[in-house]
Design an enzyme around this catalytic site. Structure first.
Site, PDB file in Angstrom:
ATOM      1  N   ARG A  54      22.437  48.057  81.228  1.00 38.55           N
ATOM      2  CA  ARG A  54      22.378  46.645  81.813  1.00 38.55           C
ATOM      3  C   ARG A  54      22.700  45.751  80.442  1.00 38.55           C
ATOM      4  NH1 ARG A  54      17.041  45.461  80.100  1.00 38.55           N
ATOM      5  NH2 ARG A  54      17.080  43.231  81.402  1.00 38.55           N
ATOM      6  N   ARG A  56      20.583  35.557  79.919  1.00 38.02           N
ATOM      7  CA  ARG A  56      19.449  34.699  80.244  1.00 38.02           C
ATOM      8  C   ARG A  56      20.272  33.320  80.591  1.00 38.02           C
ATOM      9  NH1 ARG A  56      15.047  35.523  75.671  1.00 38.02           N
ATOM     10  NH2 ARG A  56      14.831  37.881  76.025  1.00 38.02           N
ATOM     11  N   ARG A  92      21.686  59.516  66.204  1.00 37.36           N
ATOM     12  CA  ARG A  92      22.372  58.591  65.224  1.00 37.36           C
ATOM     13  C   ARG A  92      21.181  58.291  63.873  1.00 37.36           C
ATOM     14  NH1 ARG A  92      23.310  53.274  67.176  1.00 37.36           N
ATOM     15  NH2 ARG A  92      22.069  53.627  68.801  1.00 37.36           N
ATOM     16  N   ARG A 104      23.876  44.487  60.817  1.00 35.05           N
ATOM     17  CA  ARG A 104      23.050  43.388  60.672  1.00 35.05           C
ATOM     18  C   ARG A 104      22.535  43.337  59.204  1.00 35.05           C
ATOM     19  NH1 ARG A 104      18.092  45.454  64.796  1.00 35.05           N
ATOM     20  NH2 ARG A 104      18.392  47.166  63.971  1.00 35.05           N
ATOM     21  N   GLU A 157      22.528  46.938  57.226  1.00 34.01           N
ATOM     22  CA  GLU A 157      22.087  48.089  58.328  1.00 34.01           C
ATOM     23  C   GLU A 157      23.528  48.692  58.603  1.00 34.01           C
ATOM     24  OE1 GLU A 157      18.986  47.723  60.770  1.00 34.01           O
ATOM     25  OE2 GLU A 157      20.096  48.779  62.352  1.00 34.01           O
ATOM     26  N   TYR A 177      13.675  57.755  72.387  1.00 27.95           N
ATOM     27  CA  TYR A 177      13.030  56.486  71.522  1.00 27.95           C
ATOM     28  C   TYR A 177      12.098  56.090  72.039  1.00 27.95           C
ATOM     29  CZ  TYR A 177      13.282  52.092  69.469  1.00 27.95           C
ATOM     30  OH  TYR A 177      12.798  51.273  68.736  1.00 27.95           O
ATOM     31  N   ASP A 212       9.180  52.846  71.356  1.00 26.58           N
ATOM     32  CA  ASP A 212       8.523  51.635  70.360  1.00 26.58           C
ATOM     33  C   ASP A 212       7.139  52.053  70.191  1.00 26.58           C
ATOM     34  OD1 ASP A 212      10.498  49.869  70.255  1.00 26.58           O
ATOM     35  OD2 ASP A 212      10.253  48.959  72.517  1.00 26.58           O
TER      36      ASP A 212
HETATM   37  P1  FAD Z   1       7.545  59.112  63.495  1.00 23.41           P
HETATM   38  O1  FAD Z   1       7.047  57.876  62.948  1.00 23.41           O
HETATM   39  O2  FAD Z   1       8.990  59.557  63.143  1.00 23.41           O
HETATM   40  O3  FAD Z   1       6.493  60.118  62.611  1.00 23.41           O
HETATM   41  C1  FAD Z   1       6.936  61.471  62.732  1.00 23.41           C
HETATM   42  C2  FAD Z   1       6.308  62.081  61.354  1.00 23.41           C
HETATM   43  O4  FAD Z   1       6.548  63.445  61.332  1.00 23.41           O
HETATM   44  C3  FAD Z   1       7.298  61.487  60.213  1.00 23.41           C
HETATM   45  O5  FAD Z   1       6.230  61.003  59.152  1.00 23.41           O
HETATM   46  C4  FAD Z   1       7.724  62.908  59.631  1.00 23.41           C
HETATM   47  O6  FAD Z   1       7.752  63.021  58.219  1.00 23.41           O
HETATM   48  C5  FAD Z   1       6.918  63.900  60.331  1.00 23.41           C
HETATM   49  N1  FAD Z   1       7.272  65.401  60.339  1.00 23.41           N
HETATM   50  C6  FAD Z   1       8.566  65.679  60.815  1.00 23.41           C
HETATM   51  N2  FAD Z   1       8.497  67.069  60.700  1.00 23.41           N
HETATM   52  C7  FAD Z   1       7.853  67.492  59.974  1.00 23.41           C
HETATM   53  C8  FAD Z   1       7.339  68.720  59.521  1.00 23.41           C
HETATM   54  N3  FAD Z   1       8.179  69.752  59.499  1.00 23.41           N
HETATM   55  N4  FAD Z   1       6.273  68.794  58.756  1.00 23.41           N
HETATM   56  C9  FAD Z   1       5.497  67.799  58.495  1.00 23.41           C
HETATM   57  N5  FAD Z   1       5.637  66.515  59.012  1.00 23.41           N
HETATM   58  C10 FAD Z   1       6.720  66.627  59.713  1.00 23.41           C
HETATM   59  N6  FAD Z   1       9.252  50.426  67.379  1.00 23.41           N
HETATM   60  C11 FAD Z   1       8.680  49.080  67.797  1.00 23.41           C
HETATM   61  O7  FAD Z   1       7.850  49.143  68.451  1.00 23.41           O
HETATM   62  N7  FAD Z   1       9.377  48.002  67.495  1.00 23.41           N
HETATM   63  C12 FAD Z   1      10.461  47.936  66.625  1.00 23.41           C
HETATM   64  O8  FAD Z   1      10.946  47.013  66.041  1.00 23.41           O
HETATM   65  C13 FAD Z   1      10.987  49.213  66.107  1.00 23.41           C
HETATM   66  N8  FAD Z   1      12.079  49.381  65.364  1.00 23.41           N
HETATM   67  C14 FAD Z   1      12.526  50.699  64.936  1.00 23.41           C
HETATM   68  C15 FAD Z   1      13.773  50.750  64.199  1.00 23.41           C
HETATM   69  C16 FAD Z   1      14.213  51.938  63.703  1.00 23.41           C
HETATM   70  C17 FAD Z   1      15.423  51.891  62.896  1.00 23.41           C
HETATM   71  C18 FAD Z   1      13.460  52.881  64.303  1.00 23.41           C
HETATM   72  C19 FAD Z   1      14.375  54.222  64.214  1.00 23.41           C
HETATM   73  C20 FAD Z   1      12.465  52.948  65.104  1.00 23.41           C
HETATM   74  C21 FAD Z   1      11.952  51.945  65.464  1.00 23.41           C
HETATM   75  N9  FAD Z   1      10.892  51.599  66.267  1.00 23.41           N
HETATM   76  C22 FAD Z   1      10.349  50.339  66.426  1.00 23.41           C
HETATM   77  C23 FAD Z   1      10.111  52.844  66.674  1.00 23.41           C
HETATM   78  C24 FAD Z   1       8.925  53.471  65.916  1.00 23.41           C
HETATM   79  O9  FAD Z   1       9.705  53.720  64.597  1.00 23.41           O
HETATM   80  C25 FAD Z   1       8.569  54.479  66.718  1.00 23.41           C
HETATM   81  O10 FAD Z   1       7.908  54.076  67.819  1.00 23.41           O
HETATM   82  C26 FAD Z   1       7.460  55.404  65.776  1.00 23.41           C
HETATM   83  O11 FAD Z   1       8.203  55.757  64.594  1.00 23.41           O
HETATM   84  C27 FAD Z   1       7.027  56.440  66.427  1.00 23.41           C
HETATM   85  O12 FAD Z   1       6.002  57.138  65.949  1.00 23.41           O
HETATM   86  P2  FAD Z   1       6.072  58.871  65.963  1.00 23.41           P
HETATM   87  O13 FAD Z   1       4.689  59.294  65.367  1.00 23.41           O
HETATM   88  O14 FAD Z   1       6.499  59.363  67.331  1.00 23.41           O
HETATM   89  O15 FAD Z   1       7.322  59.203  64.969  1.00 23.41           O
END
Ligand code: FAD
Ligand code: NA
Length: 389
Positions: free
Chosen positions: A175, A179, A258, A289, A312, A360, A362
């Site tokens: 989509r 707005r 990506r 951006r 970025e 993905y 948030d």
């Molecule tokens: P992660 O934060 O990725 O944590 C995973 C952790 O596991 C990392 O610290 C990594 O080092 C660790 N790990 C991986 N493999 C190993 C290993 N073998 N041994 C030990 N440790 C390991 N969310 C929003 O709500 N708003 C936003 O505006 C937003 N913007 C974003 C922009 C970008 C560019 C990106 C990529 C994400 C964005 N997000 C946003 C999403 C947000 O980053 C995620 O929701 C969040 O990171 C999810 O947490 P997680 O714990 O699942 O993963």
């Protein structure tokens, strides 16, 4: 090591699981992370010469309509009243995003009412006649018409994917919201804001529990570490939030992602662009951006003569890059199904978070999913009601 539970990864998913298991279930939890800091991709730190908080892995805006998540996160941080808005530079002119009545009227140099704008876009979107769209390009034209698509979406999408939109799968855009009001609030959620003391202070409070031990610079697959896959799996329950394909040694092939490259610069001006995020819609600008971090916290006392910006760039990730957004090709989806079966069969290990599920998420979604994993799986297990599978 003395632990009831090992959590691999200190992002929002892992730390939420750890906090709940320590506080609610009274478990001793060891959290490991291979990076030198906690917090996963939400980590931020002050740029040293200005003190301006920089989000190391891309700008993070917190928003949620989930009341349980909102109540939970407010235990660890206050939120500022920040409201996210985005503008885009197209053809040397700045327009409000997402596409709204202000964008449309500026673009067509008109003063259309909501209904007139709807009629105009519908007329332009009828270009294909009754024909089914054959690619992303045509799908987008069918959604919002060619003029708005070509101005604001086509080249931006091409930059994000380094691919001509004609060659992108249609699902990339299910989509394209338009707005028909002047509302240019980026998010529609009930709650929105930024952590008043910054992301890292929030994440540290989440981890700050006497029953939680965090070990940084510890890779789960490094067998020389005391807490590694070989020494822990089958001995202690594990919540794994690293990449699911890595856990199984890429047996089914690597899932594709990506990644982003960030170019940070400190500039000798008090205000570079007057807003936190400026998109660059056109192909002649290589970045997608520019973030200007001071604008995320107008309430802070930041220097008035210097600012921090981050350009970025988007591209397909190589094996050594940070995985950011799942590409989700058909091959990826087929591999993921096989990895999911393997994950279910891996006794005593639960897979979660964005890397562990190849989704993905948030922040509020990662937190909600972690709370569910504790409620539905970890709590019943540790209360002796059910074995962990
Ligand atoms: P992660 O934060 O990725 O944590 C995973 C952790 O596991 C990392 O610290 C990594 O080092 C660790 N790990 C991986 N493999 C190993 C290993 N073998 N041994 C030990 N440790 C390991 N969310 C929003 O709500 N708003 C936003 O505006 C937003 N913007 C974003 C922009 C970008 C560019 C990106 C990529 C994400 C964005 N997000 C946003 C999403 C947000 O980053 C995620 O929701 C969040 O990171 C999810 O947490 P997680 O714990 O699942 O993963
Ligand atoms: Na399992």
């Amino acid at each position: 090591m003395n632990a009831d539970l090992v959590v691999v990864g200190s992002g929002f998913f892992g730390l939420t699981v750890a906090e709940r298991c320590a506080e609610e279930l009274g478990l001793d939890v060891v959290v490991i992370d291979r990076r030198h800091h906690i917090g996963g991709n939400a980590y931020s730190e002050p740029e040293p010469t200005t003190g301006i908080e920089v989000h190391r892995y891309g700008a993070h805006l917190f928003h949620t309509s989930n009341e349980r998540v909102w109540e939970y996160v407010n235990r660890f941080t206050d939120f500022t009243p920040y409201v996210h808005r985005v503008y885009t530079n197209h053809g040397g002119e700045v327009f409000p995003m997402p596409i709204n009545l202000g964008t449309i009227n500026q673009f067509f140099r008109a003063a259309h009412s909501p209904q007139q704008a709807r009629d105009l876009v519908a007329e332009q979107a009828a270009e294909l006649g009754g024909r089914e769209p054959a690619n992303l390009d045509e799908k987008a034209v069918q959604l919002i018409g060619r003029p708005l698509y070509e101005a604001f979406i086509r080249e931006y999408t091409a930059k994000q994917w380094q691919t001509d939109p004609k060659d992108l799968p249609m699902e990339v855009i299910s989509r394209l919201p338009v707005r028909y009001t002047y509302d240019n609030r980026y998010f529609n959620d009930t709650h929105e804001g930024l952590p008043a003391q910054g992301y890292t202070a929030w994440l540290e409070r989440l981890a700050d529990h006497p029953r939680i031990t965090v070990q940084l610079e510890t890779d789960f697959f490094d067998a020389s570490q005391p807490v590694s896959k070989g020494s822990v799996v089958g001995q202690v329950p594990v919540v794994y939030t690293g990449p699911v394909d890595r856990y199984f040694d890429y047996a089914e092939g690597a899932l594709t992602w990506r990644t982003l490259d960030f170019e940070e610069e400190v500039l000798p001006v008090g205000d570079f662009q007057g807003t936190p995020v400026m998109n660059y819609a056109d192909a002649d600008v290589p970045y997608t951006r520019i973030h200007e971090f001071r604008h995320f916290h107008p309430e802070r006392d930041y220097p008035t003569d210097r600012t921090v910006i981050m350009r970025e760039f988007s591209r397909f990730a190589q094996a050594s890059d940070e995985p950011y957004y799942p590409v989700n090709t058909e091959a990826d989806r087929a591999r993921l199904l096989t990895y999911r079966d393997a994950a279910r069969g891996e006794r005593g290990v639960l897979f979660g978070g964005r890397l562990g599920t190849y989704k993905y998420l948030d922040m509020h979604m990662a937190i909600a999913a972690a709370l569910s994993m504790v409620d539905n799986t970890l709590a019943p297990h540790f209360r002796g009601e059910r074995a962990l599978v």
